[in-house]
Structure formats: C-alpha cells, structure tokens
Motif scaffolding. Structure first.
Motif, PDB file in Angstrom:
ATOM      1  N   GLU A 176       0.809  -1.215   0.000  1.00 15.49           N
ATOM      2  CA  GLU A 176       0.000   0.000   0.000  1.00 15.49           C
ATOM      3  C   GLU A 176       0.848   1.273   0.000  1.00 15.49           C
ATOM      4  O   GLU A 176       0.425   2.314   0.453  1.00 15.49           O
ATOM      5  CB  GLU A 176      -0.905  -0.008   1.227  1.00 15.49           C
ATOM      6  CG  GLU A 176      -2.125   0.830   1.071  1.00 15.49           C
ATOM      7  CD  GLU A 176      -3.141   0.579   2.167  1.00 15.49           C
ATOM      8  OE1 GLU A 176      -4.269   1.023   1.980  1.00 15.49           O
ATOM      9  OE2 GLU A 176      -2.838  -0.038   3.187  1.00 15.49           O
ATOM     10  N   CYS A 177       2.048   1.202  -0.495  1.00 17.68           N
ATOM     11  CA  CYS A 177       2.947   2.367  -0.538  1.00 17.68           C
ATOM     12  C   CYS A 177       2.534   3.289  -1.672  1.00 17.68           C
ATOM     13  O   CYS A 177       3.201   3.382  -2.693  1.00 17.68           O
ATOM     14  CB  CYS A 177       4.389   1.917  -0.714  1.00 17.68           C
ATOM     15  SG  CYS A 177       5.024   1.041   0.686  1.00 17.68           S
ATOM     16  N   THR A 178       1.437   3.954  -1.509  1.00 11.75           N
ATOM     17  CA  THR A 178       0.927   4.840  -2.542  1.00 11.75           C
ATOM     18  C   THR A 178       1.833   6.055  -2.691  1.00 11.75           C
ATOM     19  O   THR A 178       2.275   6.634  -1.711  1.00 11.75           O
ATOM     20  CB  THR A 178      -0.498   5.296  -2.187  1.00 11.75           C
ATOM     21  OG1 THR A 178      -1.328   4.149  -2.072  1.00 11.75           O
ATOM     22  CG2 THR A 178      -1.055   6.229  -3.243  1.00 11.75           C
ATOM     23  N   TYR A 179       2.100   6.424  -3.923  1.00 15.18           N
ATOM     24  CA  TYR A 179       2.911   7.604  -4.214  1.00 15.18           C
ATOM     25  C   TYR A 179       2.014   8.631  -4.866  1.00 15.18           C
ATOM     26  O   TYR A 179       1.548   8.442  -5.982  1.00 15.18           O
ATOM     27  CB  TYR A 179       4.065   7.236  -5.151  1.00 15.18           C
ATOM     28  CG  TYR A 179       4.992   8.388  -5.427  1.00 15.18           C
ATOM     29  CD1 TYR A 179       5.927   8.785  -4.484  1.00 15.18           C
ATOM     30  CD2 TYR A 179       4.911   9.093  -6.615  1.00 15.18           C
ATOM     31  CE1 TYR A 179       6.787   9.845  -4.729  1.00 15.18           C
ATOM     32  CE2 TYR A 179       5.767  10.154  -6.874  1.00 15.18           C
ATOM     33  CZ  TYR A 179       6.700  10.528  -5.925  1.00 15.18           C
ATOM     34  OH  TYR A 179       7.539  11.587  -6.166  1.00 15.18           O
ATOM     35  N   ASN A 180       1.743   9.700  -4.156  1.00 10.99           N
ATOM     36  CA  ASN A 180       0.908  10.763  -4.684  1.00 10.99           C
ATOM     37  C   ASN A 180       1.410  12.079  -4.121  1.00 10.99           C
ATOM     38  O   ASN A 180       1.369  12.295  -2.924  1.00 10.99           O
ATOM     39  CB  ASN A 180      -0.558  10.543  -4.315  1.00 10.99           C
ATOM     40  CG  ASN A 180      -1.477  11.455  -5.075  1.00 10.99           C
ATOM     41  OD1 ASN A 180      -1.127  12.578  -5.404  1.00 10.99           O
ATOM     42  ND2 ASN A 180      -2.672  10.977  -5.346  1.00 10.99           N
ATOM     43  N   ARG A 181       1.858  12.947  -4.988  1.00  8.38           N
ATOM     44  CA  ARG A 181       2.438  14.221  -4.572  1.00  8.38           C
ATOM     45  C   ARG A 181       1.397  15.222  -4.091  1.00  8.38           C
ATOM     46  O   ARG A 181       1.728  16.157  -3.382  1.00  8.38           O
ATOM     47  CB  ARG A 181       3.156  14.872  -5.744  1.00  8.38           C
ATOM     48  CG  ARG A 181       4.261  14.079  -6.287  1.00  8.38           C
ATOM     49  CD  ARG A 181       4.848  14.878  -7.432  1.00  8.38           C
ATOM     50  NE  ARG A 181       5.683  14.051  -8.238  1.00  8.38           N
ATOM     51  CZ  ARG A 181       5.725  14.110  -9.544  1.00  8.38           C
ATOM     52  NH1 ARG A 181       4.966  14.954 -10.199  1.00  8.38           N
ATOM     53  NH2 ARG A 181       6.514  13.320 -10.211  1.00  8.38           N
ATOM     54  N   GLY A 182       0.193  15.077  -4.529  1.00  9.79           N
ATOM     55  CA  GLY A 182      -0.825  16.064  -4.221  1.00  9.79           C
ATOM     56  C   GLY A 182      -1.100  16.942  -5.430  1.00  9.79           C
ATOM     57  O   GLY A 182      -0.410  16.879  -6.446  1.00  9.79           O
ATOM     58  N   ASN A 183      -2.102  17.754  -5.319  1.00  6.23           N
ATOM     59  CA  ASN A 183      -2.541  18.600  -6.428  1.00  6.23           C
ATOM     60  C   ASN A 183      -1.627  19.808  -6.587  1.00  6.23           C
ATOM     61  O   ASN A 183      -1.356  20.519  -5.618  1.00  6.23           O
ATOM     62  CB  ASN A 183      -3.976  19.056  -6.157  1.00  6.23           C
ATOM     63  CG  ASN A 183      -4.604  19.689  -7.358  1.00  6.23           C
ATOM     64  OD1 ASN A 183      -4.020  20.545  -8.007  1.00  6.23           O
ATOM     65  ND2 ASN A 183      -5.819  19.274  -7.664  1.00  6.23           N
ATOM     66  N   PRO A 184      -1.138  20.086  -7.799  1.00  6.33           N
ATOM     67  CA  PRO A 184      -0.292  21.255  -8.028  1.00  6.33           C
ATOM     68  C   PRO A 184      -0.921  22.565  -7.539  1.00  6.33           C
ATOM     69  O   PRO A 184      -0.212  23.445  -7.047  1.00  6.33           O
ATOM     70  CB  PRO A 184      -0.112  21.267  -9.544  1.00  6.33           C
ATOM     71  CG  PRO A 184      -0.256  19.843  -9.942  1.00  6.33           C
ATOM     72  CD  PRO A 184      -1.306  19.280  -9.016  1.00  6.33           C
ATOM     73  N   ALA A 185      -2.226  22.686  -7.647  1.00  2.00           N
ATOM     74  CA  ALA A 185      -2.894  23.920  -7.204  1.00  2.00           C
ATOM     75  C   ALA A 185      -2.723  24.139  -5.702  1.00  2.00           C
ATOM     76  O   ALA A 185      -2.683  25.287  -5.238  1.00  2.00           O
ATOM     77  CB  ALA A 185      -4.377  23.869  -7.564  1.00  2.00           C
ATOM     78  N   ASP A 186      -2.620  23.064  -4.930  1.00  4.49           N
ATOM     79  CA  ASP A 186      -2.420  23.206  -3.486  1.00  4.49           C
ATOM     80  C   ASP A 186      -1.048  23.806  -3.177  1.00  4.49           C
ATOM     81  O   ASP A 186      -0.913  24.627  -2.274  1.00  4.49           O
ATOM     82  CB  ASP A 186      -2.587  21.863  -2.777  1.00  4.49           C
ATOM     83  CG  ASP A 186      -4.021  21.376  -2.813  1.00  4.49           C
ATOM     84  OD1 ASP A 186      -4.936  22.206  -2.953  1.00  4.49           O
ATOM     85  OD2 ASP A 186      -4.225  20.155  -2.697  1.00  4.49           O
ATOM     86  N   TYR A 187      -0.023  23.379  -3.906  1.00  3.17           N
ATOM     87  CA  TYR A 187       1.314  23.952  -3.717  1.00  3.17           C
ATOM     88  C   TYR A 187       1.294  25.451  -4.047  1.00  3.17           C
ATOM     89  O   TYR A 187       1.856  26.265  -3.313  1.00  3.17           O
ATOM     90  CB  TYR A 187       2.337  23.244  -4.605  1.00  3.17           C
ATOM     91  CG  TYR A 187       2.638  21.837  -4.169  1.00  3.17           C
ATOM     92  CD1 TYR A 187       3.659  21.581  -3.270  1.00  3.17           C
ATOM     93  CD2 TYR A 187       1.899  20.767  -4.664  1.00  3.17           C
ATOM     94  CE1 TYR A 187       3.950  20.283  -2.871  1.00  3.17           C
ATOM     95  CE2 TYR A 187       2.177  19.474  -4.269  1.00  3.17           C
ATOM     96  CZ  TYR A 187       3.197  19.233  -3.372  1.00  3.17           C
ATOM     97  OH  TYR A 187       3.461  17.949  -2.982  1.00  3.17           O
TER      98      TYR A 187
END
Length: 178
Positions: A75-86
C-alpha cells in the motif's frame, strides 16, 4: 530516509519483525495486513475537534512489523498532491519556493519512474529518472478492465501525479532502490 542519511553518515537501521508476509504483495489484502496486530503496530493520534468525527476525532498510524517496514506493504501509494495546493500555499505564505513549479524539480530529482499509461513527453514533464526512489504503476490484471469500464461511463483515465485531471486514476507506488 536511512539510505539518504547513509550518503553522509554511518547509519544503523533496526527493523521490527521478519520477512514480509505474502499478503503484503497483493493490493486487495493490504487492509488485512494493516489491521492485523501480529504484523502491524497501531499508534492512535490524540482526538481533535472537527477531525475524523466517525472515529471520535482520532486518526492512526499503522507501522508494519516486518523487514522494510511500510515500504514492504503493497500500500505504498505515491501521490504528490494537487499542483494547485502547492501554488495556494506559495500564495498564502508569500514564499514562491512552495510553488509547484519549484517543488516538482525536487520530486523529479529523487524519482526513478518506471510506470505506464503516459506518453514519453508526459513522463519527462512530470517524472524523473535515475533517482533513489522508484515510482511505478501498480500492475494488476484487473486494472485494464477497470479503466475500460470507467471510459465507457465517460471518465478519463489519468495519472495522479500528472495533470491532475478528474477521472479514474492509476495507482502509483514507490520503493527505494537501496
């Protein structure tokens, strides 16, 4: 983290537990692994107002008791997140180093992408190669059927670390190269 520290310092890494159980390699059983007290330590958070009210305002960290720790669980999910949040954080703080255009350079530096479902142009734009963290697309026979069903219902198939379009997203996971 230990691998990066070992580039500059001598590191002793102690792991709790033995060889990962076979269930850790199958995405459909990772919940069973996460919930099993014989092979996973459970650390609840302190309750917080307005948070996870379903569980009394608390969350939890599940740490697998096996060689490789959390990296051994499928379950080692790799997700950076939404660019808009940065970009939002950069705007609110007034610190442009939080902007996605800056952050993605750092993501790409640590990645070694070996995934699927994107073009070479998209790979070059959104992922790095040769870094210490391999990012790969989850390979599962049911995925192609899942994506086809989504397309038939009018959804796009997208990469969670790419353009962040709405749709059915392929799951990416990570593993260290050391």
């Amino acid at each position: 983290m230990a691998a990066r520290l070992s580039e500059r310092y001598r590191v002793l890494l102690l792991e709790k537990g033995g060889t990962p159980v076979p269930l850790t390699q199958n995405l459909y059983f990772t919940k069973n692994v996460s919930d099993h007290p014989a092979i996973t330590s459970y650390y609840p958070s302190l309750p917080q107002e307005q948070f996870n009210m379903e569980n009394g305002g608390a969350s939890a960290a599940y740490i697998p008791k096996m060689l490789g720790g959390s990296s051994s669980n499928g379950e080692c999910t790799y997700n950076r997140g939404n660019p808009a949040d940065y970009d939002y954080i950069a705007n609110v703080t007034g610190d442009e180093t939080w902007a996605y255009s800056h952050a993605i350079k750092h993501f790409k530096r640590i990645e070694n992408y070996v995934g699927m479902l994107i073009t070479e142009k998209e790979r070059a734009e959104y992922y790095g190669v040769g870094g210490p963290l391999t990012v790969e697309t989850v390979q599962d026979p049911i995925l192609q059927s899942w994506f086809q069903a989504g397309r038939e219902l009018g959804f796009n198939v997208s990469d969670p670390n790419g353009r962040q379009t709405e749709g059915i997203q392929v799951k990416t996971k990570f593993r260290t190269n050391k």
